[in-house]
Design a protein around this motif. Structure first.
Motif, mmCIF file in Angstrom:
data_model
loop_
_atom_site.group_PDB
_atom_site.id
_atom_site.type_symbol
_atom_site.label_atom_id
_atom_site.label_comp_id
_atom_site.label_asym_id
_atom_site.label_seq_id
_atom_site.Cartn_x
_atom_site.Cartn_y
_atom_site.Cartn_z
ATOM 1 N N ASN A 193 -1.509 3.360 -1.144
ATOM 2 C CA ASN A 193 -1.331 4.547 -1.967
ATOM 3 C C ASN A 193 -1.599 4.212 -3.429
ATOM 4 O O ASN A 193 -1.207 3.143 -3.909
ATOM 5 C CB ASN A 193 0.085 5.099 -1.844
ATOM 6 C CG ASN A 193 0.288 5.915 -0.574
ATOM 7 O OD1 ASN A 193 -0.548 5.895 0.317
ATOM 8 N ND2 ASN A 193 1.399 6.621 -0.491
ATOM 9 N N TYR A 248 3.757 3.504 8.218
ATOM 10 C CA TYR A 248 3.780 2.950 6.868
ATOM 11 C C TYR A 248 2.748 3.619 5.975
ATOM 12 O O TYR A 248 1.683 4.044 6.431
ATOM 13 C CB TYR A 248 3.485 1.443 6.891
ATOM 14 C CG TYR A 248 4.521 0.611 7.595
ATOM 15 C CD1 TYR A 248 5.687 0.224 6.946
ATOM 16 C CD2 TYR A 248 4.330 0.215 8.912
ATOM 17 C CE1 TYR A 248 6.645 -0.538 7.591
ATOM 18 C CE2 TYR A 248 5.284 -0.550 9.577
ATOM 19 C CZ TYR A 248 6.439 -0.920 8.906
ATOM 20 O OH TYR A 248 7.384 -1.668 9.549
ATOM 21 N N ASP A 249 3.077 3.659 4.663
ATOM 22 C CA ASP A 249 2.070 3.918 3.644
ATOM 23 C C ASP A 249 1.303 2.615 3.441
ATOM 24 O O ASP A 249 1.807 1.672 2.832
ATOM 25 C CB ASP A 249 2.729 4.341 2.323
ATOM 26 C CG ASP A 249 3.390 5.702 2.408
ATOM 27 O OD1 ASP A 249 2.854 6.566 3.114
ATOM 28 O OD2 ASP A 249 4.435 5.897 1.769
ATOM 29 N N GLU A 250 0.088 2.564 3.957
ATOM 30 C CA GLU A 250 -0.676 1.319 3.915
ATOM 31 C C GLU A 250 -1.292 1.069 2.536
ATOM 32 O O GLU A 250 -1.338 -0.058 2.064
ATOM 33 C CB GLU A 250 -1.790 1.350 4.966
ATOM 34 C CG GLU A 250 -1.314 1.164 6.382
ATOM 35 C CD GLU A 250 -0.782 -0.224 6.662
ATOM 36 O OE1 GLU A 250 -1.331 -1.190 6.102
ATOM 37 O OE2 GLU A 250 0.179 -0.341 7.433
ATOM 38 N N ARG A 265 -2.149 6.374 5.213
ATOM 39 C CA ARG A 265 -0.928 6.122 5.966
ATOM 40 C C ARG A 265 -1.236 5.933 7.442
ATOM 41 O O ARG A 265 -2.020 6.687 8.024
ATOM 42 C CB ARG A 265 0.065 7.277 5.795
ATOM 43 C CG ARG A 265 1.400 7.015 6.486
ATOM 44 C CD ARG A 265 2.436 8.080 6.236
ATOM 45 N NE ARG A 265 3.642 7.818 7.010
ATOM 46 C CZ ARG A 265 4.648 7.074 6.618
ATOM 47 N NH1 ARG A 265 4.626 6.532 5.402
ATOM 48 N NH2 ARG A 265 5.700 6.862 7.381
ATOM 49 N N GLY A 293 -5.131 4.637 10.629
ATOM 50 C CA GLY A 293 -4.362 5.609 9.875
ATOM 51 C C GLY A 293 -5.237 6.761 9.428
ATOM 52 O O GLY A 293 -6.349 6.955 9.938
ATOM 53 N N ARG A 309 2.013 -1.142 1.648
ATOM 54 C CA ARG A 309 3.116 -1.250 2.608
ATOM 55 C C ARG A 309 4.357 -1.903 2.004
ATOM 56 O O ARG A 309 4.786 -2.976 2.397
ATOM 57 C CB ARG A 309 2.666 -2.025 3.842
ATOM 58 C CG ARG A 309 3.493 -1.718 5.090
ATOM 59 C CD ARG A 309 3.161 -2.605 6.256
ATOM 60 N NE ARG A 309 1.750 -2.852 6.402
ATOM 61 C CZ ARG A 309 1.242 -3.953 6.943
ATOM 62 N NH1 ARG A 309 2.033 -4.914 7.374
ATOM 63 N NH2 ARG A 309 -0.067 -4.104 7.053
ATOM 64 N N ASP A 357 0.773 13.298 -0.517
ATOM 65 C CA ASP A 357 1.352 12.050 -0.040
ATOM 66 C C ASP A 357 2.184 12.346 1.194
ATOM 67 O O ASP A 357 3.266 12.933 1.080
ATOM 68 C CB ASP A 357 2.236 11.413 -1.114
ATOM 69 C CG ASP A 357 3.033 10.236 -0.573
ATOM 70 O OD1 ASP A 357 2.450 9.421 0.156
ATOM 71 O OD2 ASP A 357 4.241 10.154 -0.871
ATOM 72 N N HIS A 405 3.330 10.459 9.155
ATOM 73 C CA HIS A 405 1.904 10.632 9.452
ATOM 74 C C HIS A 405 1.555 12.115 9.500
ATOM 75 O O HIS A 405 1.987 12.847 10.381
ATOM 76 C CB HIS A 405 1.568 9.954 10.773
ATOM 77 C CG HIS A 405 0.096 9.751 10.964
ATOM 78 N ND1 HIS A 405 -0.530 9.946 12.157
ATOM 79 C CD2 HIS A 405 -0.871 9.358 10.087
ATOM 80 C CE1 HIS A 405 -1.817 9.679 12.035
ATOM 81 N NE2 HIS A 405 -2.044 9.320 10.789
ATOM 82 N N ALA A 423 -4.048 8.435 -0.727
ATOM 83 C CA ALA A 423 -3.003 8.085 0.235
ATOM 84 C C ALA A 423 -3.635 7.704 1.566
ATOM 85 O O ALA A 423 -4.425 8.470 2.128
ATOM 86 C CB ALA A 423 -2.039 9.254 0.439
#
Length: 221
Positions: free
Chosen positions: A80, A76-78, A72, A147, A94, A154, A158, A70
């Motif tokens: 995963n 955003y989850d950049e 992030r 990030g 993302r 997960d 942040h 993960a």
């Protein structure tokens, strides 16, 4: 070292900082909503291409969603990587993800690599040195920097909103990441434990890490 300082301020349960995990394995013994390992990259993760490799094993049931990696940023989850409830392995940049039917990740260690490049959007997984079929995913995209990378959890925001039901349980070792797509011969050399250039984003032998909760560092026997 900025990211480590941020983690120290936000996550008071962090108990161990270290550099270098060569010859070591991270063991996540049971599911929690508080155990994770934060990794500090060697360079900013503003990526138009990458190769991410790790060796992983888990005894979690096949229908249990599992986070494998993960990254992030604040909003955003950049990037995963997941094992989904239906057994497929996916990754997300993302937004909506892309899904692959791969051999199962099980109690026996799997060498897993993921390659992606922005120019054509070509993405593939490599399992024990064998490449999946390509899929075209997010051509023109750029992974954004600033990030935090976590193993084991997960974060839905942040460094927060962690869920035990998505946590990783098992072993992770030899995580390396490059800011370009490795050749077939290089991926296969890594799988067989041969010498390859050190990851310029993450290099397991010199990686900076912070352990929080119940995560063990053991010899890779």
């Amino acid at each position: 070292m900025l990211e480590l300082f941020t983690i120290r301020c936000i996550c008071t349960s962090v108990t161990l900082y270290g550099v270098g995990l060569g010859g070591k394995v991270l063991v996540f013994p049971y599911e929690t909503d508080f155990s994770f390992v934060a990794l500090t990259p060697r360079k900013e993760m503003e990526l138009k291409a990458f190769t991410l490799c790790l060796r992983v094993a888990t005894e979690l049931p096949a229908d249990r969603q599992v986070i494998l990696f993960a990254y992030r940023t604040a909003d955003y989850d950049e990037l995963n990587v997941w094992r989904e409830r239906d057994g497929r392995v996916s990754f997300y940049l993302r937004g909506d993800g892309v899904f692959f039917h791969l051999p199962p990740i099980s109690t026996f260690r799997t060498s897993l690599c993921l390659t992606w490049e922005s120019n054509r959007g070509l993405a593939a997984f490599w399992v024990d040195g064998k490449r999946s079929s390509y899929q075209v995913y997010k051509p023109g995209h750029t992974v954004r920097p600033k990030g935090t990378v976590l193993l084991g959890q997960d974060p839905d925001k942040h460094l927060g909103d962690l869920e035990a039901a998505q946590s990783f349980v098992g072993e992770v070792t030899d995580l390396n990441m490059w800011d370009h797509v490795l050749s077939r011969s290089a991926v296969q050399a890594w799988h067989y434990g041969r010498e390859v250039p050190a990851g310029d984003v993450f290099d397991w032998a010199s990686i900076e890490y912070a352990l929080s909760g119940n995560v063990l560092v053991v010899d890779d026997d």
